[in-house]
Design a protein around this motif. Structure first.
Motif, mmCIF file in Angstrom:
data_model
loop_
_atom_site.group_PDB
_atom_site.id
_atom_site.type_symbol
_atom_site.label_atom_id
_atom_site.label_comp_id
_atom_site.label_asym_id
_atom_site.label_seq_id
_atom_site.Cartn_x
_atom_site.Cartn_y
_atom_site.Cartn_z
ATOM 1 N N LEU A 127 -4.330 12.049 1.670
ATOM 2 C CA LEU A 127 -5.597 11.447 2.051
ATOM 3 C C LEU A 127 -6.168 10.612 0.911
ATOM 4 N N SER A 128 -6.080 11.131 -0.319
ATOM 5 C CA SER A 128 -6.583 10.396 -1.477
ATOM 6 C C SER A 128 -5.824 9.093 -1.665
ATOM 7 N N SER A 129 -4.497 9.164 -1.518
ATOM 8 C CA SER A 129 -3.672 7.963 -1.644
ATOM 9 C C SER A 129 -4.020 6.947 -0.566
ATOM 10 N N LEU A 130 -4.241 7.449 0.646
ATOM 11 C CA LEU A 130 -4.564 6.572 1.764
ATOM 12 C C LEU A 130 -5.914 5.892 1.554
ATOM 13 N N ARG A 131 -6.877 6.632 0.994
ATOM 14 C CA ARG A 131 -8.189 6.039 0.705
ATOM 15 C C ARG A 131 -8.052 4.875 -0.264
ATOM 16 N N ASP A 132 -7.207 5.075 -1.302
ATOM 17 C CA ASP A 132 -6.995 3.995 -2.271
ATOM 18 C C ASP A 132 -6.384 2.769 -1.593
ATOM 19 N N GLN A 133 -5.381 3.004 -0.742
ATOM 20 C CA GLN A 133 -4.741 1.895 -0.031
ATOM 21 C C GLN A 133 -5.734 1.178 0.867
ATOM 22 N N ARG A 134 -6.597 1.968 1.512
ATOM 23 C CA ARG A 134 -7.574 1.378 2.418
ATOM 24 C C ARG A 134 -8.554 0.487 1.665
ATOM 25 N N GLU A 135 -8.979 0.927 0.484
ATOM 26 C CA GLU A 135 -9.905 0.120 -0.310
ATOM 27 C C GLU A 135 -9.247 -1.184 -0.762
ATOM 28 N N GLN A 136 -7.961 -1.103 -1.121
ATOM 29 C CA GLN A 136 -7.239 -2.317 -1.511
ATOM 30 C C GLN A 136 -7.135 -3.293 -0.341
ATOM 31 N N LEU A 137 -6.843 -2.759 0.840
ATOM 32 C CA LEU A 137 -6.749 -3.606 2.034
ATOM 33 C C LEU A 137 -8.097 -4.233 2.365
ATOM 34 N N LYS A 138 -9.166 -3.446 2.244
ATOM 35 C CA LYS A 138 -10.509 -3.977 2.507
ATOM 36 C C LYS A 138 -10.813 -5.145 1.579
ATOM 37 N N ALA A 139 -10.480 -4.970 0.291
ATOM 38 C CA ALA A 139 -10.746 -6.024 -0.690
ATOM 39 C C ALA A 139 -9.955 -7.282 -0.361
ATOM 40 N N GLU A 140 -8.698 -7.110 0.075
ATOM 41 C CA GLU A 140 -7.865 -8.276 0.386
ATOM 42 C C GLU A 140 -8.355 -8.968 1.651
ATOM 43 N N VAL A 141 -8.786 -8.168 2.641
ATOM 44 C CA VAL A 141 -9.334 -8.753 3.872
ATOM 45 C C VAL A 141 -10.560 -9.599 3.557
ATOM 46 N N GLU A 142 -11.451 -9.058 2.722
ATOM 47 C CA GLU A 142 -12.662 -9.795 2.357
ATOM 48 C C GLU A 142 -12.326 -11.081 1.611
#
Length: 205
Positions: A127-142
């Motif tokens: 879950l922790s790893s997935l949260r990090d990946q999600r934040e990276q994806l959010k930043a790239e989407v923005e």
């Protein structure tokens, strides 16, 4: 005094795209290595890397003619490339959000009436790893969302000029072919073959 902060990779990419959109022309690497530092503050040593990243992402077209590579970018293609990248990132983010929710439910279920277990520890790490990946994806989407308005505006102003630029270079190529035929007696099909000019090469309607 502190040194001025250098440009980020994305800032360099955006500024290099501005060169293509503003000049509406075709360039060689050596041209970009002169223009980019002077007009956009991109260091000469990073020009090749930035240019290649734009080619890899489909933002800039590259064609080898003879021994030289030529680069150009039309706003409409750049917008489509950004849209495709944005759609792919948003799809990944959606999948990540769903997986995150499912893992959270699994962890909550594992907590009920149970002490710390290997399964729970593994789920927590995932879950922790997935949260990090999600934040990276959010930043790239923005990052891609922020670029869209500029590209759209460039399209409104540059579509006609981009077409004219392409046809101007077509004029140049035809002129060079005519000169080579007159000067050296080359046959047209040999010129096309040696310089990688396709048989259906013509003006854009």
């Amino acid at each position: 005094m502190s040194k001025k902060k250098g440009l980020s990779a994305e800032e360099k990419r955006a500024r290099m795209m501005e060169i293509f959109f503003e000049r509406k022309d075709v360039f060689q690497l050596k041209d970009m290595e002169k223009i980019a530092p002077k007009e956009k503050g991109i260091t000469a040593m990073s020009v090749k890397e930035v240019l290649q990243s734009l080619v890899d992402d489909g933002m800039v077209d590259c064609e080898r003619i003879g021994t030289s590579n030529y680069y150009w970018a039309f706003p409409s293609k750049a917008l489509h490339a950004r849209k495709r990248k944005l759609e792919a990132l948003e799809s990944q983010l959606s999948e990540g959000n769903q997986k995150h929710a499912n893992l959270q439910k699994s962890i909550e279920k594992a907590k009920i009436g149970r002490h710390e277990t290997e399964e729970r520890t593994m789920l927590t790490k995932e879950l922790s790893s997935l949260r990090d990946q999600r934040e990276q994806l959010k930043a790239e989407v923005e990052k891609y969302r922020e670029c869209d308005p500029q590209v759209v505006e460039e399209i409104r102003q540059a579509n006609i000029l981009a077409k004219e630029a392409a046809n101007r270079w077509t004029d140049n190529i035809f002129a060079i072919k005519s000169w080579a035929k007159r000067k050296f007696g080359f046959e047209e099909n040999k010129i096309d073959k040696n310089f990688g000019i396709p048989e259906d090469f013509d003006y854009i309607d």
